[in-house]
Design a protein around this motif. Structure first.
Motif, PDB file in Angstrom:
ATOM      1  N   LEU A 199       1.066  -1.270   0.058  1.00  0.00           N
ATOM      2  CA  LEU A 199       0.013   0.190  -0.103  1.00  0.00           C
ATOM      3  C   LEU A 199       0.844   1.404  -0.095  1.00  0.00           C
ATOM      4  O   LEU A 199       0.428   2.364  -0.599  1.00  0.00           O
ATOM      5  N   ARG A 200       1.879   1.175   0.770  1.00  0.00           N
ATOM      6  CA  ARG A 200       2.836   2.362   0.513  1.00  0.00           C
ATOM      7  C   ARG A 200       3.340   2.659  -0.624  1.00  0.00           C
ATOM      8  O   ARG A 200       3.696   3.622  -1.027  1.00  0.00           O
ATOM      9  N   GLN A 201       3.967   1.594  -1.231  1.00  0.00           N
ATOM     10  CA  GLN A 201       4.574   1.534  -2.587  1.00  0.00           C
ATOM     11  C   GLN A 201       3.631   1.973  -3.618  1.00  0.00           C
ATOM     12  O   GLN A 201       3.858   2.875  -4.642  1.00  0.00           O
ATOM     13  N   LEU A 202       2.263   1.704  -3.458  1.00  0.00           N
ATOM     14  CA  LEU A 202       1.258   2.075  -4.311  1.00  0.00           C
ATOM     15  C   LEU A 202       1.005   3.582  -4.271  1.00  0.00           C
ATOM     16  O   LEU A 202       0.549   4.235  -5.136  1.00  0.00           O
ATOM     17  N   MET A 203       1.181   4.323  -3.087  1.00  0.00           N
ATOM     18  CA  MET A 203       1.134   5.753  -2.725  1.00  0.00           C
ATOM     19  C   MET A 203       2.290   6.437  -3.383  1.00  0.00           C
ATOM     20  O   MET A 203       2.167   7.445  -4.030  1.00  0.00           O
ATOM     21  N   VAL A 204       3.406   5.762  -3.396  1.00  0.00           N
ATOM     22  CA  VAL A 204       4.631   6.449  -3.902  1.00  0.00           C
ATOM     23  C   VAL A 204       4.355   6.346  -5.277  1.00  0.00           C
ATOM     24  O   VAL A 204       4.570   7.403  -6.185  1.00  0.00           O
ATOM     25  N   HIS A 252       2.579  13.239 -10.727  1.00  0.00           N
ATOM     26  CA  HIS A 252       3.800  14.249 -10.999  1.00  0.00           C
ATOM     27  C   HIS A 252       3.755  14.015 -12.585  1.00  0.00           C
ATOM     28  O   HIS A 252       4.021  15.345 -13.307  1.00  0.00           O
ATOM     29  N   LEU A 253       3.909  13.115 -13.119  1.00  0.00           N
ATOM     30  CA  LEU A 253       4.204  12.700 -14.643  1.00  0.00           C
ATOM     31  C   LEU A 253       3.205  13.396 -15.197  1.00  0.00           C
ATOM     32  O   LEU A 253       3.338  13.760 -16.455  1.00  0.00           O
ATOM     33  N   PRO A 285       8.779  12.675  -7.303  1.00  0.00           N
ATOM     34  CA  PRO A 285       8.624  12.823  -5.549  1.00  0.00           C
ATOM     35  C   PRO A 285       8.689  11.035  -5.343  1.00  0.00           C
ATOM     36  O   PRO A 285       7.946  10.514  -5.814  1.00  0.00           O
ATOM     37  N   MET A 286       9.414  10.919  -4.426  1.00  0.00           N
ATOM     38  CA  MET A 286       9.529   9.565  -3.980  1.00  0.00           C
ATOM     39  C   MET A 286       8.929   9.285  -2.457  1.00  0.00           C
ATOM     40  O   MET A 286       8.900   8.232  -1.824  1.00  0.00           O
ATOM     41  N   GLU A 287       8.766  10.498  -1.706  1.00  0.00           N
ATOM     42  CA  GLU A 287       8.264  10.511  -0.383  1.00  0.00           C
ATOM     43  C   GLU A 287       6.835  10.650  -0.221  1.00  0.00           C
ATOM     44  O   GLU A 287       6.174  11.091  -1.298  1.00  0.00           O
TER      45      GLU A 287
END
Lengths: 63, 63
Positions: free
Chosen positions: A38-43, A50-51, B4-6
């Protein structure tokens, strides 16, 4: 927009492999992995946003 | 590259909420969610790759 939303055949296969592996996980283990994914999904969400923003306003690329 | 990676503060907070909720899941439930989130991660991966490719070759946008 031609952004791909489908998985590739290779990814579908990998997911099938995960299905088998995930069944061996305890509740604690799968909860832990779930939070990490889930954390990686947010990143990844942030990266996509951004892109996409850059895509709409390419002049910002140079800033 | 300034991608952004954070996580944002809001996302970190959401993740904290997930931590609490995830603990109530059975092994089966969390395995099921884990697979679904892994699938979504792959879709996001494809989107990021696609957008990065466009970013490197913006002339392809018009094709």
């Amino acid at each position: 927009m031609d952004i791909p939303m489908e998985l590739s055949l290779e990814q579908k296969f990998t997911l099938k492999l995960y299905e088998g592996q995930v069944q061996d996980l305890s509740a604690e283990e799968s909860q832990e992995f779930l939070l990490e994914v889930l954390r990686q999904l947010m990143v990844k969400d942030n990266m996509v946003k951004h892109l996409l923003r850059e895509r709409l306003m390419p002049q910002n690329l140079a800033i």
